[in-house]
Design a protein around this motif. Structure first.
Motif, short mmCIF file in Angstrom:
data_model
loop_
_atom_site.label_atom_id
_atom_site.label_comp_id
_atom_site.label_asym_id
_atom_site.label_seq_id
_atom_site.Cartn_x
_atom_site.Cartn_y
_atom_site.Cartn_z
N ARG A 50 0.80 -1.21 0.00
CA ARG A 50 0.00 0.00 0.00
C ARG A 50 0.85 1.27 0.00
NH1 ARG A 50 -3.16 -2.02 -2.44
NH2 ARG A 50 -4.67 -3.47 -1.63
N LEU A 51 2.07 1.20 0.43
CA LEU A 51 2.95 2.37 0.46
C LEU A 51 4.18 2.04 -0.37
CD1 LEU A 51 3.19 5.18 1.75
CD2 LEU A 51 4.46 4.12 3.60
N SER A 52 4.62 2.98 -1.17
CA SER A 52 5.80 2.74 -2.01
C SER A 52 6.95 2.22 -1.17
CB SER A 52 6.23 4.03 -2.72
OG SER A 52 5.24 4.45 -3.59
N SER A 53 7.70 1.30 -1.74
CA SER A 53 8.81 0.68 -1.03
C SER A 53 10.12 1.12 -1.64
CB SER A 53 8.69 -0.83 -1.12
OG SER A 53 9.88 -1.45 -0.74
N SER A 54 11.12 1.32 -0.80
CA SER A 54 12.44 1.65 -1.31
C SER A 54 12.97 0.53 -2.19
CB SER A 54 13.42 1.92 -0.17
OG SER A 54 13.13 3.15 0.43
N TYR A 55 12.50 -0.70 -1.98
CA TYR A 55 12.97 -1.80 -2.81
C TYR A 55 12.62 -1.55 -4.28
CZ TYR A 55 13.30 -4.33 1.62
OH TYR A 55 13.60 -4.71 2.89
N VAL A 56 11.40 -1.09 -4.52
CA VAL A 56 10.98 -0.81 -5.88
C VAL A 56 11.80 0.34 -6.45
CG1 VAL A 56 9.06 -0.05 -7.32
CG2 VAL A 56 8.67 -1.73 -5.53
N ASN A 57 11.99 1.38 -5.66
CA ASN A 57 12.77 2.53 -6.10
C ASN A 57 14.19 2.11 -6.47
OD1 ASN A 57 10.48 3.56 -4.89
ND2 ASN A 57 11.55 4.93 -3.53
N LEU A 58 14.82 1.32 -5.61
CA LEU A 58 16.21 0.92 -5.84
C LEU A 58 16.35 0.03 -7.06
CD1 LEU A 58 17.34 0.38 -2.18
CD2 LEU A 58 18.41 1.93 -3.79
#
Length: 188
Positions: A50-58
């Protein structure tokens, strides 16, 4: 086939599908953060987050290509890249050779240890390695990974911090709430 690091709304895939109306287009993604979508395969399904994850960003940051954002497609069908791009895009392009060099060094190391039998990694193992990487980031050095930003829209005009810090959570939660309200209104 469209190959991309992450997607939520399958925008690139839908754009290419519309451009090539007579061809079937399938997406191949590292991570998918949206439900449904056109035909695709994914390594990591994050649709329930439900909340953006740093994993996706990285993963988007590390797996994206080193070019500036796409501006157009030429008459010959070749990509035309932006000549003027935001500072965060130029900074990413400038560090890309280091990213690529580090990835290749990692592959060489794994090959020296495992030979041709490189072990299969699952999303949880990669998340664990990203945890190790993020543990060294404290969010107060703009020249390190935690100071980088990534584009979150197709025009590359909106950016978010690459590594989410506690101080970013209220703003991201507000952004998500506005996005959900906007989506609900459009659907009704």
């Amino acid at each position: 086939m469209v190959i991309d690091a992450t997607t939520m709304k399958y925008t690139s895939q839908r754009d290419i599908q519309a451009y090539l109306a007579h061809k079937a287009v399938k997406g191949c993604y590292y991570a998918v953060t949206g439900k449904g979508g056109p035909e695709h395969v994914t390594f990591c399904d994050r649709a329930e987050q439900r909340l953006s994850s740093s994993y996706v960003n990285l993963t988007e940051f590390f797996m994206g290509s080193g070019e500036l954002p796409l501006a157009d497609i030429s008459e010959e069908g070749k990509p035309v890249f932006c000549k003027k791009a935001p500072d965060n895009e130029r900074k990413r392009r400038d560090v890309y050779p280091q990213i690529e060099s580090g990835a290749m060094e990692c592959v060489r190391f794994w090959k020296s240890v495992f030979g041709c039998r490189i072990p299969k990694l699952d999303p949880e193992a990669i998340d664990g390695w990203l945890d190790v990487l993020m543990a060294e980031e404290h969010g107060n050095d703009p020249d390190k990974l935690s100071g980088m930003r990534w584009a979150v829209n197709t025009q590359h005009t909106k950016t978010r911090p690459l590594i989410i810090r506690r101080t970013d959570i209220p703003v991201l939660a507000l952004y998500k709430a506005i996005e959900r309200l906007s989506f609900s209104k459009r659907r009704n």
